[in-house]
Design a protein around this motif. Structure first.
Motif, mmCIF file in Angstrom:
data_model
loop_
_atom_site.group_PDB
_atom_site.id
_atom_site.type_symbol
_atom_site.label_atom_id
_atom_site.label_comp_id
_atom_site.label_asym_id
_atom_site.label_seq_id
_atom_site.Cartn_x
_atom_site.Cartn_y
_atom_site.Cartn_z
ATOM 1 N N ALA A 1 24.390 -34.918 9.044
ATOM 2 C CA ALA A 1 25.438 -35.570 9.648
ATOM 3 C C ALA A 1 26.763 -35.175 8.821
ATOM 4 C CB ALA A 1 25.300 -37.027 9.475
ATOM 5 N N LEU A 2 26.770 -35.111 7.477
ATOM 6 C CA LEU A 2 27.852 -34.760 6.733
ATOM 7 C C LEU A 2 28.382 -33.300 7.139
ATOM 8 C CD1 LEU A 2 26.988 -35.806 3.115
ATOM 9 C CD2 LEU A 2 28.706 -36.963 4.799
ATOM 10 N N ALA A 3 27.445 -32.543 7.564
ATOM 11 C CA ALA A 3 27.533 -30.913 7.728
ATOM 12 C C ALA A 3 28.458 -31.068 9.055
ATOM 13 C CB ALA A 3 26.592 -30.163 7.731
ATOM 14 N N ILE A 4 27.776 -31.663 10.037
ATOM 15 C CA ILE A 4 28.606 -31.609 11.424
ATOM 16 C C ILE A 4 29.906 -32.313 11.306
ATOM 17 C CG2 ILE A 4 28.488 -32.715 13.781
ATOM 18 C CD1 ILE A 4 26.482 -30.227 13.075
ATOM 19 N N MET B 1 42.248 -16.726 14.399
ATOM 20 C CA MET B 1 41.851 -18.185 13.872
ATOM 21 C C MET B 1 40.382 -18.518 14.522
ATOM 22 S SD MET B 1 45.096 -20.386 15.177
ATOM 23 C CE MET B 1 44.190 -21.766 15.372
ATOM 24 N N LEU B 2 39.978 -17.627 15.663
ATOM 25 C CA LEU B 2 38.528 -18.070 16.210
ATOM 26 C C LEU B 2 37.733 -17.466 15.165
ATOM 27 C CD1 LEU B 2 36.779 -18.236 18.423
ATOM 28 C CD2 LEU B 2 37.001 -16.142 19.050
ATOM 29 N N VAL B 3 37.829 -16.170 14.489
ATOM 30 C CA VAL B 3 37.129 -15.566 13.589
ATOM 31 C C VAL B 3 36.980 -16.569 12.271
ATOM 32 C CG1 VAL B 3 36.906 -13.729 12.040
ATOM 33 C CG2 VAL B 3 37.278 -13.274 14.310
ATOM 34 N N VAL B 4 38.095 -17.259 11.905
ATOM 35 C CA VAL B 4 38.003 -18.160 10.840
ATOM 36 C C VAL B 4 37.261 -19.258 11.198
ATOM 37 C CG1 VAL B 4 39.407 -19.695 9.289
ATOM 38 C CG2 VAL B 4 40.182 -17.114 9.777
ATOM 39 N N MET C 1 29.705 -21.078 10.103
ATOM 40 C CA MET C 1 28.555 -20.291 9.517
ATOM 41 C C MET C 1 28.264 -20.801 8.217
ATOM 42 S SD MET C 1 28.837 -16.658 10.962
ATOM 43 C CE MET C 1 27.691 -15.771 9.905
ATOM 44 N N PHE C 2 29.453 -20.754 7.430
ATOM 45 C CA PHE C 2 29.548 -21.316 6.012
ATOM 46 C C PHE C 2 28.896 -22.837 5.896
ATOM 47 C CE2 PHE C 2 31.652 -24.025 2.723
ATOM 48 C CZ PHE C 2 31.209 -23.219 1.606
ATOM 49 N N PHE C 3 29.387 -23.539 6.634
ATOM 50 C CA PHE C 3 28.771 -25.063 6.820
ATOM 51 C C PHE C 3 27.245 -25.055 6.973
ATOM 52 C CE2 PHE C 3 33.202 -26.714 7.359
ATOM 53 C CZ PHE C 3 33.321 -27.310 5.953
ATOM 54 N N VAL C 4 26.933 -24.285 7.944
ATOM 55 C CA VAL C 4 25.469 -24.292 8.306
ATOM 56 C C VAL C 4 24.772 -23.766 7.201
ATOM 57 C CG1 VAL C 4 23.605 -23.197 9.765
ATOM 58 C CG2 VAL C 4 25.665 -24.240 10.921
ATOM 59 N N GLU C 5 25.051 -22.632 6.547
ATOM 60 C CA GLU C 5 24.074 -21.909 5.575
ATOM 61 C C GLU C 5 24.221 -22.831 4.325
ATOM 62 O OE1 GLU C 5 22.141 -19.435 5.634
ATOM 63 O OE2 GLU C 5 22.605 -19.341 7.933
ATOM 64 N N THR C 6 25.321 -23.355 3.906
ATOM 65 C CA THR C 6 25.490 -23.923 2.595
ATOM 66 C C THR C 6 25.100 -25.325 2.551
ATOM 67 O OG1 THR C 6 27.829 -24.377 2.515
ATOM 68 C CG2 THR C 6 27.150 -22.096 1.663
ATOM 69 N N ILE C 7 25.680 -26.102 3.320
ATOM 70 C CA ILE C 7 25.512 -27.607 3.331
ATOM 71 C C ILE C 7 24.110 -27.974 4.033
ATOM 72 C CG2 ILE C 7 26.244 -29.951 4.283
ATOM 73 C CD1 ILE C 7 29.073 -28.878 3.741
ATOM 74 N N GLY D 1 21.539 -25.733 4.317
ATOM 75 C CA GLY D 1 20.494 -24.759 3.725
ATOM 76 C C GLY D 1 19.916 -24.091 4.671
ATOM 77 N N GLY D 2 20.589 -23.605 5.759
ATOM 78 C CA GLY D 2 20.142 -22.971 6.791
ATOM 79 C C GLY D 2 18.771 -23.639 7.637
ATOM 80 N N ALA D 3 19.088 -24.694 7.935
ATOM 81 C CA ALA D 3 18.166 -25.469 8.532
ATOM 82 C C ALA D 3 17.886 -25.163 9.971
ATOM 83 C CB ALA D 3 18.750 -27.196 8.716
ATOM 84 N N GLY D 4 18.690 -24.304 10.565
ATOM 85 C CA GLY D 4 18.730 -23.808 11.913
ATOM 86 C C GLY D 4 17.893 -22.305 11.855
ATOM 87 N N ASP D 5 17.483 -22.060 10.772
ATOM 88 C CA ASP D 5 16.714 -20.793 10.829
ATOM 89 C C ASP D 5 15.335 -20.858 11.224
ATOM 90 O OD1 ASP D 5 18.936 -19.369 10.038
ATOM 91 O OD2 ASP D 5 18.476 -19.420 7.931
ATOM 92 N N ASN D 6 14.715 -20.055 11.999
ATOM 93 C CA ASN D 6 13.243 -20.244 12.361
ATOM 94 C C ASN D 6 12.599 -19.344 11.431
ATOM 95 O OD1 ASN D 6 13.803 -22.144 14.295
ATOM 96 N ND2 ASN D 6 14.406 -20.709 15.807
ATOM 97 N N GLU D 7 12.830 -18.738 10.461
ATOM 98 C CA GLU D 7 12.045 -17.800 9.585
ATOM 99 C C GLU D 7 11.018 -18.527 8.657
ATOM 100 O OE1 GLU D 7 14.539 -15.463 7.223
ATOM 101 O OE2 GLU D 7 15.777 -15.210 9.037
#
Length: 108
Positions: free
Chosen positions: A27-30, A85-88, A94-100, A102-108
């Motif tokens: 919730a904090l990440a979103i 602006m779109l790239v940023v 991507m930064f929020f998903v990976e760091t906050i 912890g890559g919870a969306g990865d299926n690995e």
């Protein structure tokens, strides 16, 4: 989980740090992602209230894109700024998903 933590001897701070905070991470990440994307697009209020402000004090990147594209007719430069602006924004997401989260969306 809280009862098990108390049985194991955790104090209130440990309960918060190891149970509550990890449960709140998605919730904090979103919320942080949406607010940071809103900051990139915070154009209308500045345009209506100050128009860039005295001595460009309230000019943000979105207002600069508007000026370059539609006020000064420098469409190529304004388009490049918009794509930047779109790239940023995508990189922030991507930064929020990976760091906050912890890559919870990865299926690995």
């Amino acid at each position: 989980m809280y009862e098990a933590a108390r049985v194991d001897g955790a104090n209130v701070l440990q309960e918060f740090w190891h149970i509550t905070l990890p449960m709140l991470k998605p919730a904090l990440a979103i919320a942080l992602l949406l607010r940071s994307m809103d900051l990139m697009r915070y154009f209308t209020k500045i345009f209506i209230t100050t128009g860039g402000g005295p001595a460009n004090a309230t000019k943000i990147i979105g207002f600069f894109v508007y000026e370059q594209s539609l006020r000064f007719y420098n469409l190529g430069y304004g388009s490049a700024l918009g794509v930047g602006m779109l790239v940023v924004t995508v990189l922030l997401g991507m930064f929020f998903v990976e760091t906050i989260m912890g890559g919870a969306g990865d299926n690995e």
